[in-house]
Every structure is written in structure tokens, then in C-alpha cells.
Design a protein around this motif. Structure first.
Motif, PDB file in Angstrom:
ATOM      1  N   VAL A  67      -1.633  -3.210 -10.458  1.00  0.00           N
ATOM      2  CA  VAL A  67      -2.526  -3.152  -9.692  1.00  0.00           C
ATOM      3  C   VAL A  67      -2.745  -1.689  -9.353  1.00  0.00           C
ATOM      4  CG1 VAL A  67      -2.562  -5.489  -8.961  1.00  0.00           C
ATOM      5  CG2 VAL A  67      -1.503  -3.675  -7.492  1.00  0.00           C
ATOM      6  N   PRO A  68      -3.753  -1.235  -8.909  1.00  0.00           N
ATOM      7  CA  PRO A  68      -4.031   0.263  -8.330  1.00  0.00           C
ATOM      8  C   PRO A  68      -2.845   0.527  -7.237  1.00  0.00           C
ATOM      9  CG  PRO A  68      -6.259  -0.542  -8.780  1.00  0.00           C
ATOM     10  CD  PRO A  68      -5.289  -1.756  -8.891  1.00  0.00           C
ATOM     11  N   LEU A  69      -2.625   1.799  -7.161  1.00  0.00           N
ATOM     12  CA  LEU A  69      -1.698   2.199  -6.003  1.00  0.00           C
ATOM     13  C   LEU A  69      -2.737   2.540  -4.773  1.00  0.00           C
ATOM     14  CD1 LEU A  69       1.235   3.909  -7.643  1.00  0.00           C
ATOM     15  CD2 LEU A  69       1.106   1.781  -7.031  1.00  0.00           C
ATOM     16  N   ARG A  70      -3.779   2.327  -4.886  1.00  0.00           N
ATOM     17  CA  ARG A  70      -4.904   2.462  -3.936  1.00  0.00           C
ATOM     18  C   ARG A  70      -5.925   1.233  -3.564  1.00  0.00           C
ATOM     19  NH1 ARG A  70      -9.517   2.461  -6.600  1.00  0.00           N
ATOM     20  NH2 ARG A  70      -9.455   2.989  -8.577  1.00  0.00           N
ATOM     21  N   PRO A  71      -6.447   1.165  -2.573  1.00  0.00           N
ATOM     22  CA  PRO A  71      -7.438  -0.034  -2.554  1.00  0.00           C
ATOM     23  C   PRO A  71      -8.372  -0.002  -3.578  1.00  0.00           C
ATOM     24  CG  PRO A  71      -7.318   1.234  -0.416  1.00  0.00           C
ATOM     25  CD  PRO A  71      -6.496   2.177  -1.314  1.00  0.00           C
ATOM     26  N   VAL A  72      -8.754  -1.133  -4.125  1.00  0.00           N
ATOM     27  CA  VAL A  72      -9.636  -1.686  -5.001  1.00  0.00           C
ATOM     28  C   VAL A  72     -11.063  -1.621  -4.227  1.00  0.00           C
ATOM     29  CG1 VAL A  72     -10.720  -3.341  -6.582  1.00  0.00           C
ATOM     30  CG2 VAL A  72      -8.174  -2.851  -6.396  1.00  0.00           C
ATOM     31  N   LEU A  73     -12.145  -0.744  -4.611  1.00  0.00           N
ATOM     32  CA  LEU A  73     -13.242  -0.583  -4.047  1.00  0.00           C
ATOM     33  C   LEU A  73     -14.438  -1.553  -4.638  1.00  0.00           C
ATOM     34  CD1 LEU A  73     -13.339   3.106  -3.082  1.00  0.00           C
ATOM     35  CD2 LEU A  73     -12.443   1.095  -1.800  1.00  0.00           C
ATOM     36  N   ALA A  89     -12.313  -9.865   1.361  1.00  0.00           N
ATOM     37  CA  ALA A  89     -11.458  -8.565   1.790  1.00  0.00           C
ATOM     38  C   ALA A  89     -11.425  -8.466   3.171  1.00  0.00           C
ATOM     39  CB  ALA A  89     -12.693  -7.767   1.340  1.00  0.00           C
ATOM     40  N   GLY A  90     -11.526  -9.262   3.948  1.00  0.00           N
ATOM     41  CA  GLY A  90     -11.516  -9.131   5.219  1.00  0.00           C
ATOM     42  C   GLY A  90     -12.499  -8.250   6.210  1.00  0.00           C
ATOM     43  N   ALA A 117      -7.904  -4.612  -1.104  1.00  0.00           N
ATOM     44  CA  ALA A 117      -9.456  -4.469  -1.574  1.00  0.00           C
ATOM     45  C   ALA A 117     -10.384  -4.212  -0.332  1.00  0.00           C
ATOM     46  CB  ALA A 117      -9.827  -5.846  -2.456  1.00  0.00           C
ATOM     47  N   ARG A 118     -11.383  -3.370  -0.788  1.00  0.00           N
ATOM     48  CA  ARG A 118     -12.047  -3.237   0.397  1.00  0.00           C
ATOM     49  C   ARG A 118     -13.818  -3.329  -0.258  1.00  0.00           C
ATOM     50  NH1 ARG A 118      -9.102   0.807   2.891  1.00  0.00           N
ATOM     51  NH2 ARG A 118      -7.203  -0.053   3.055  1.00  0.00           N
ATOM     52  N   ALA A 119     -14.553  -4.255   0.716  1.00  0.00           N
ATOM     53  CA  ALA A 119     -15.905  -4.418   0.384  1.00  0.00           C
ATOM     54  C   ALA A 119     -16.577  -3.547   0.819  1.00  0.00           C
ATOM     55  CB  ALA A 119     -16.152  -6.090   1.043  1.00  0.00           C
TER      56      ALA A 119
END
Length: 395
Positions: A67-73, A89-90, A117-119
């Protein structure tokens, strides 16, 4: 009769010799050499782009990171079905401030699948298209919620992003609506001003309404709106006789002016379908992240269908213009795994499949001469992750 040789004969012979010399020089490549030397600017300049190559060519040879080492957008515009993403995503963020707010609840993707993950909320579909085109590495997003008709319209412009449809998020069953003041039925729209945001699924719904009423696109006067969220305001201010927008917005505006809602997507519940689309390079580089997103989305969708309270609360916070968030979820509920299997032709039956909806929308936009030819439906979907999740969960 005696023939006389004049200057015309010599000119004719000269032209013949010149033509023969040109043919020989062209076939032997002498003309190309002369052109390159004396007229280099005449040669056609070819512009290369990432879309000229397969999306996965830069994926690592081995699994450096699952998985990415950053948030999935994941970008979205607010609809009832987006409640599943908010639960997964919360909550929601924006591109201007993508970091999760302090004390924000963790979503299903984080707690159950260890995926950050970010929405990312967008007010306009066109802004989401631009963000998907540039990608998260350049200030955009990795994935996005698009209606199938928008994907069919924008696929040529998204060629470098190589968009891949992964999942059915939900269908509109009344979320989009046409409301009017001083108009009693759809046939009476002839000659009226119809306001619509041209880069949205509401425009696609408006075309269906015209077809249902037996009207041509030239039978109404189109009023371009800056966004779908401007529809209610345009009706209140008298800038349009009818508008197409979100039910919670346009229904209230029509009621304030003594008008009424004349049609909604409840009349065509398989017309506007929202799908999860990923950039091709992201899907190729992080297939495990894609599978986790699909699992989390399906889990969150089931939770919203079972008890919409949490999803409705989050949806009401980010999109008050939808009206009652519980009603918004009811009019555009999250899709289930069974819905996905049928929609993509994996099992079961659906009144309209993804391929049918995509190809009909593409053909319609070609008929209206809106944009270049689009790729085939099969070239815009990647069902590998969905099949993997489907088989793992069983019938």
C-alpha cells in the motif's frame, strides 16, 4: 498535315523529366534529407504523453510496498451513496487541507484493513475530474467517484490517467430532480429556460427528461449554471424557468416560489450510476490497496444500509444542501456486493449493466457532437479486484 515543334513541346518534356526526377528522389529518400536540412520546421512535431504507454509500466518489479506510504486520497461529490465512503474513511477532508482533523474518528479502512485513506470532498464534478487527471502525487487524488455518464464523456480527456472502473458505489433513485415554476408538465418545457450545470450527471438526466417528453435539445433554452449547487438559487432568482439539480435543493426552491418537482431519477433508477474509478498507474502499482478499498467500501455500505445513523450524521455535516441526510441515503443508497456482481455481469441479472450504460452514454454524446470518440467500455474497467473480493466472500 505536317507537325511543327514549338516551345510548348519542350516545356512538356521538361515537366515530364522533372516529375520523373521527383518520383525517383522521393522513393530514394533524397527529398526527406533535403527537407530535414533546409526546412526542419516543416516536419510534424509529435507530442508524447503518458497515455501512449500502458499504465503499469512504472510499477515495481517486486512488491516494494503493498500500500502507499501516504494516505490514499479518494475524491467525491456529495450524494447519498457517499455515506459509505465517509464511514469507510472516518469523515471528509478537502484538497486544501487533506490532513484528518484532530480527534477525528477512524474509519473502517483504518481499523479493519490498516489502510490510511482520506475522503476528499469536491463541490463540482469538473474539479474532481481535474484532480483525478493529475493524480495525488501532483496535488490531486488517486481515486474518485464519477457517474458512468461523466466517465463516458471525460474518458478521452482522462487518457493519460488511464481511468479504471473498480466498483459500483450506488444508483440514484430520486437524488437528481427537475423542478419548475409556471410549468405544469414536461411537455410544457418547450421554449422555457432550463438551468443545468453542464459538467454533471444532472445534465445527463436532463437529456433523458427531454427524450421522455419528446422534445429536442433545441426546444428549450439552456442556461449554464456554475455548479449543480447553484440550481436552487437560479430558480429562486428567476434566472431559469426550470432547473435540474439535487432534490433537497431544487424541491425547496420550487416550493418557495409555488412551483413543483416534475421528474426525478426515481423515474429512471438505473440511469445515474456512481462508480469508483482509480488512476491506472495507482491500480497497477498498489493492487493490494485497491482490494482493501473495495472491502472497506462494501463493509461500510452494508453498515450504512443496516443503520444509516452514523453515515447520515457525517453526510449532513459535509453536505447540508442534500436536505435530510437520511432521506438522501434512501434516494441514493450504497450498492451491495450482489448489486456489483449483477452490474458488471459477474453473476445475476441487472436491467442495465455497466457496459450498456457506458456505451449508450458515449453514443449519446457523440450524437450531440460533444467531444472526440471514447474508448470501449471494456477498456475502462478492471474487475480483477472485485472478482477477488467476490470470490473470497462467496455467494
Amino acid at each position: 498535315m505536317k507537325l511543327h515543334r514549338g516551345p510548348g513541346l519542350f516545356l512538356f518534356l521538361f515537366l515530364c523529366v522533372l516529375g520523373a526526377a521527383w518520383v525517383v528522389a522521393s522513393r530514394m529518400g533524397y527529398l526527406d534529407t533535403l527537407q530535414a536540412r533546409f526546412f526542419p520546421s516543416v516536419r510534424e512535431a509529435v507530442r508524447l504523453s503518458p497515455g501512449d504507454f500502458p499504465a503499469g509500466v512504472s510499477a515495481p518489479v517486486a512488491d516494494v510496498a503493498s500500500v502507499p506510504l501516504r494516505p490514499v486520497l479518494i475524491g467525491f461529490t456529495a450524494r447519498g451513496s457517499a455515506a459509505s465512503l465517509l464511514v469507510a474513511a472516518g469523515g471528509a477532508t478537502t484538497l486544501d487541507n487533506p490532513a484528518a482533523p484532530p480527534g477525528a474518528a477512524q474509519g473502517v479502512l483504518k481499523t479493519a484493513y490498516a489502510l490510511d485513506a482520506r475522503a476528499v470532498l469536491f463541490a463540482r464534478e469538473e474539479e474532481l475530474r481535474q484532480a483525478l487527471a493529475i493524480g495525488a502525487e501532483n496535488g490531486g487524488v488517486d481515486m474518485g467517484f464519477l457517474s458512468v455518464d461523466r466517465l463516458a464523456s471525460w474518458a478521452p480527456g482522462l487518457r493519460d490517467a488511464a481511468p479504471r472502473t473498480l466498483l459500483l458505489v450506488g444508483r440514484s433513485r430520486g437524488q437528481e430532480a427537475l423542478a419548475a415554476v409556471g410549468v405544469t408538465d414536461l411537455a410544457s418545457l418547450r421554449g422555457k429556460r432550463v438551468g443545468v450545470y453542464p459538467f454533471s450527471s444532472t445534465h445527463y438526466f436532463a437529456l433523458w427528461v427531454l427524450a421522455r417528453a419528446g422534445l429536442r435539445t433545441t426546444d428549450v433554452r439552456w442556461v449554464d449554471l456554475p455548479s449543480t449547487l447553484d440550481a436552487g438559487r437560479a430558480l429562486r432568482e428567476g434566472r431559469a424557468d426550470a432547473v435540474v439539480g439535487l432534490w433537497g435543493d431544487v424541491e425547496l426552491a420550487a416550493r418557495d416560489r409555488g412551483g413543483a418537482v416534475l421528474a426525478t431519477t426515481a423515474d429512471a433508477p438505473h440511469l445515474v450510476a456512481t462508480v469508483l474509478v482509480a488512476r491506472g498507474d495507482f491500480a497497477a502499482r498498489y493492487p493490494d490497496a485497491v482490494r482493501r478499498v473495495l472491502r472497506g467500501m462494501l463493509d461500510a455500505g452494508q453498515a450504512v444500509l443496516k443503520d444509516p445513523a452514523a453515515g447520515a450524521r457525517m453526510l449532513g455535516e459535509v453536505a447540508p444542501y442534500l436536505g435530510d441526510p437520511t432521506e438522501a441515503i434512501r434516494s441514493a443508497p450504497p450498492a451491495t456486493l450482489a448489486d456489483n456482481r449483477a452490474f458488471f455481469g459477474l453473476s445475476g441479472e441487472a436491467p442495465v449493466t455497466y457496459d450498456e450504460l457506458y456505451q449508450s452514454a458515449a453514443a449519446l454524446f457523440q450524437k450531440l457532437k460533444q467531444g472526440p470518440p471514447v474508448p470501449l467500455a471494456e477498456d475502462t474497467r478492471d474487475l480483477g479486484a472485485l472478482k477477488y473480493v467476490s470470490e473470497a466472500r462467496g455467494p
